[in-house]
Design a protein around this motif. Structure first.
Motif, PDB file in Angstrom:
ATOM      1  N   GLN A  88     -13.524 -47.900  25.009  1.00 45.95           N
ATOM      2  CA  GLN A  88     -12.101 -47.893  25.315  1.00 45.95           C
ATOM      3  C   GLN A  88     -11.355 -48.812  24.354  1.00 45.95           C
ATOM      4  O   GLN A  88     -11.907 -49.801  23.860  1.00 45.95           O
ATOM      5  CB  GLN A  88     -11.869 -48.321  26.766  1.00 45.95           C
ATOM      6  CG  GLN A  88     -12.641 -47.489  27.791  1.00 45.95           C
ATOM      7  CD  GLN A  88     -12.446 -46.003  27.625  1.00 45.95           C
ATOM      8  OE1 GLN A  88     -11.325 -45.488  27.655  1.00 45.95           O
ATOM      9  NE2 GLN A  88     -13.545 -45.273  27.458  1.00 45.95           N
ATOM     10  N   ASP A  89     -10.077 -48.478  24.108  1.00 40.63           N
ATOM     11  CA  ASP A  89      -9.319 -49.220  23.096  1.00 40.63           C
ATOM     12  C   ASP A  89      -8.346 -50.239  23.667  1.00 40.63           C
ATOM     13  O   ASP A  89      -7.454 -50.718  22.960  1.00 40.63           O
ATOM     14  CB  ASP A  89      -8.564 -48.242  22.190  1.00 40.63           C
ATOM     15  CG  ASP A  89      -7.551 -47.394  22.957  1.00 40.63           C
ATOM     16  OD1 ASP A  89      -7.405 -47.592  24.191  1.00 40.63           O
ATOM     17  OD2 ASP A  89      -6.901 -46.539  22.323  1.00 40.63           O
ATOM     18  N   GLY A  90      -8.503 -50.581  24.930  1.00 41.87           N
ATOM     19  CA  GLY A  90      -7.608 -51.562  25.536  1.00 41.87           C
ATOM     20  C   GLY A  90      -7.863 -51.666  27.025  1.00 41.87           C
ATOM     21  O   GLY A  90      -8.913 -51.223  27.530  1.00 41.87           O
ATOM     22  N   PRO A  91      -6.912 -52.265  27.765  1.00 37.83           N
ATOM     23  CA  PRO A  91      -7.088 -52.419  29.211  1.00 37.83           C
ATOM     24  C   PRO A  91      -7.466 -51.104  29.893  1.00 37.83           C
ATOM     25  O   PRO A  91      -6.915 -50.052  29.578  1.00 37.83           O
ATOM     26  CB  PRO A  91      -5.714 -52.924  29.667  1.00 37.83           C
ATOM     27  CG  PRO A  91      -5.171 -53.642  28.472  1.00 37.83           C
ATOM     28  CD  PRO A  91      -5.628 -52.828  27.301  1.00 37.83           C
ATOM     29  N   THR A  92      -8.404 -51.203  30.822  1.00 41.57           N
ATOM     30  CA  THR A  92      -9.001 -50.026  31.443  1.00 41.57           C
ATOM     31  C   THR A  92      -9.150 -50.221  32.945  1.00 41.57           C
ATOM     32  O   THR A  92      -9.584 -51.286  33.402  1.00 41.57           O
ATOM     33  CB  THR A  92     -10.401 -49.763  30.837  1.00 41.57           C
ATOM     34  OG1 THR A  92     -10.270 -49.583  29.420  1.00 41.57           O
ATOM     35  CG2 THR A  92     -11.060 -48.548  31.456  1.00 41.57           C
ATOM     36  N   LYS A 112     -12.720 -55.502  29.140  1.00 42.52           N
ATOM     37  CA  LYS A 112     -11.685 -54.481  29.017  1.00 42.52           C
ATOM     38  C   LYS A 112     -11.189 -53.973  30.371  1.00 42.52           C
ATOM     39  O   LYS A 112     -10.165 -53.289  30.432  1.00 42.52           O
ATOM     40  CB  LYS A 112     -12.195 -53.298  28.184  1.00 42.52           C
ATOM     41  CG  LYS A 112     -12.381 -53.636  26.709  1.00 42.52           C
ATOM     42  CD  LYS A 112     -12.817 -52.424  25.910  1.00 42.52           C
ATOM     43  CE  LYS A 112     -13.013 -52.780  24.439  1.00 42.52           C
ATOM     44  NZ  LYS A 112     -13.499 -51.621  23.645  1.00 42.52           N
ATOM     45  N   VAL A 113     -11.900 -54.292  31.446  1.00 41.28           N
ATOM     46  CA  VAL A 113     -11.509 -53.805  32.775  1.00 41.28           C
ATOM     47  C   VAL A 113     -10.393 -54.675  33.328  1.00 41.28           C
ATOM     48  O   VAL A 113     -10.553 -55.884  33.513  1.00 41.28           O
ATOM     49  CB  VAL A 113     -12.712 -53.790  33.734  1.00 41.28           C
ATOM     50  CG1 VAL A 113     -12.256 -53.430  35.151  1.00 41.28           C
ATOM     51  CG2 VAL A 113     -13.759 -52.788  33.257  1.00 41.28           C
ATOM     52  N   SER A 114      -9.257 -54.040  33.609  1.00 41.68           N
ATOM     53  CA  SER A 114      -8.092 -54.769  34.097  1.00 41.68           C
ATOM     54  C   SER A 114      -7.954 -54.692  35.616  1.00 41.68           C
ATOM     55  O   SER A 114      -7.378 -55.586  36.240  1.00 41.68           O
ATOM     56  CB  SER A 114      -6.820 -54.231  33.437  1.00 41.68           C
ATOM     57  OG  SER A 114      -6.704 -52.830  33.635  1.00 41.68           O
ATOM     58  N   SER A 115      -8.454 -53.620  36.224  1.00 42.40           N
ATOM     59  CA  SER A 115      -8.392 -53.484  37.680  1.00 42.40           C
ATOM     60  C   SER A 115      -9.470 -52.514  38.137  1.00 42.40           C
ATOM     61  O   SER A 115     -10.063 -51.785  37.337  1.00 42.40           O
ATOM     62  CB  SER A 115      -7.002 -53.018  38.138  1.00 42.40           C
ATOM     63  OG  SER A 115      -6.671 -51.762  37.568  1.00 42.40           O
ATOM     64  N   LEU A 116      -9.702 -52.519  39.452  1.00 41.50           N
ATOM     65  CA  LEU A 116     -10.794 -51.759  40.047  1.00 41.50           C
ATOM     66  C   LEU A 116     -10.250 -50.831  41.131  1.00 41.50           C
ATOM     67  O   LEU A 116      -9.363 -51.212  41.888  1.00 41.50           O
ATOM     68  CB  LEU A 116     -11.812 -52.710  40.688  1.00 41.50           C
ATOM     69  CG  LEU A 116     -12.186 -53.974  39.913  1.00 41.50           C
ATOM     70  CD1 LEU A 116     -13.015 -54.909  40.794  1.00 41.50           C
ATOM     71  CD2 LEU A 116     -12.946 -53.613  38.642  1.00 41.50           C
ATOM     72  N   VAL A 117     -10.814 -49.617  41.206  1.00 42.66           N
ATOM     73  CA  VAL A 117     -10.448 -48.681  42.266  1.00 42.66           C
ATOM     74  C   VAL A 117     -11.722 -48.157  42.919  1.00 42.66           C
ATOM     75  O   VAL A 117     -12.621 -47.650  42.233  1.00 42.66           O
ATOM     76  CB  VAL A 117      -9.612 -47.500  41.740  1.00 42.66           C
ATOM     77  CG1 VAL A 117      -9.286 -46.531  42.889  1.00 42.66           C
ATOM     78  CG2 VAL A 117      -8.327 -47.987  41.083  1.00 42.66           C
TER      79      VAL A 117
END
Length: 256
Positions: A88-92, A112-117
């Motif tokens: 990935q090229d940015g926040p994910t 790179k992980v910005s949030s979780l679902v």
């Protein structure tokens, strides 16, 4: 029901609906705008189970990638997610359904992980025995439908149709059953070393009519992690039967 009781029940229902709406309208603390979504599938499925959600995310201009979870061992499954996150090229936003909530919990510490679902998903703490946790709630009906060929497990057709995909048209559920990916017993023995939900903004979609993971267990895990939570009237496959609601939650996690 007398008038006073009716008014009390009605007011509670309105308050609950307002609370859910407010949760989706208020940004989670520390939320970063993300353009990338990585989605991991659970047991009895493959990456194509995310098709309906992916179409909606792409229509919103996001880059979505479904991981093909090998369903072999936890380290191998986590490595498959890691490889996709690395690209990935940015926040994910990292999204997991069912068993892959374990992978969200484990891999969610990736920079790179910005949030979780979590979508009707397992959400263990670091090192926690999820099986023991699940046993503190009534056993869901789907568990009785798992059969093994040696070390390889799958759901019978009857259990798949009734307990896994109960709110889908029979014809569609039969196709999904035909392409289900068997899992290895070793997969269920793994425990996470991380609990990403302790440090990343987290979101949870509870399936109220779930017969695969007890809905009360889902509610417990969502509350424990302090997740922004929605509840959908759906089977375990809410990502297929309720793709609009699931995509909306993911978009919220992406800061949209």
């Amino acid at each position: 029901m007398d008038r006073r009781t009716f008014n009390t029940v009605f007011a509670a229902a309105v308050a609950a609906a307002a609370s859910t709406k407010a949760a989706l309208a208020t940004p989670a603390a520390g939320l970063v705008r993300a353009d990338n979504i990585v989605l991991a599938h659970g047991l009895f499925a493959d990456g194509s189970c995310w098709t309906e959600v992916i179409a909606r995310l792409q229509a919103a201009g996001l880059n979505a990638t479904a991981v093909q979870n090998p369903l072999t061992t936890l380290p191998e499954a986590a490595a498959a997610v890691e490889r996709v996150l690395d690209r990935q090229d940015g926040p994910t936003v990292l999204v997991g359904h069912s068993f892959s909530g374990v992978l969200v919990t484990e891999n969610g510490v990736h920079p790179k992980v910005s949030s979780l679902v979590y979508v009707a998903a397992r959400a263990p703490d670091a090192g926690e025995d999820y099986t023991a946790l699940a046993k503190t709630y009534p056993t869901p009906p789907a568990s009785a439908g798992i059969v093994f060929d040696g070390e390889e497990g799958r759901l019978t057709r009857e259990a798949f149709l009734r307990d896994f995909a109960g709110d889908l048209p029979r014809e569609k559920a039969l196709v999904l059953h035909a392409v289900q990916q068997p899992f290895q017993k070793a997969l269920l023995a793994g425990r996470t070393s991380n609990a990403a939900w302790r440090s990343k903004p987290s979101f949870y979609a509870v399936s109220a009519d779930d017969r695969t993971i007890n809905p009360d267990l889902q509610r417990f895990m969502a509350k424990r992690m302090g997740a922004t939570t929605i509840e959908v009237k759906a089977s375990h496959l809410s990502l297929i039967s309720q793709p609009d609601a699931i995509a909306a939650l993911i978009l919220k996690a992406a800061g949209r």
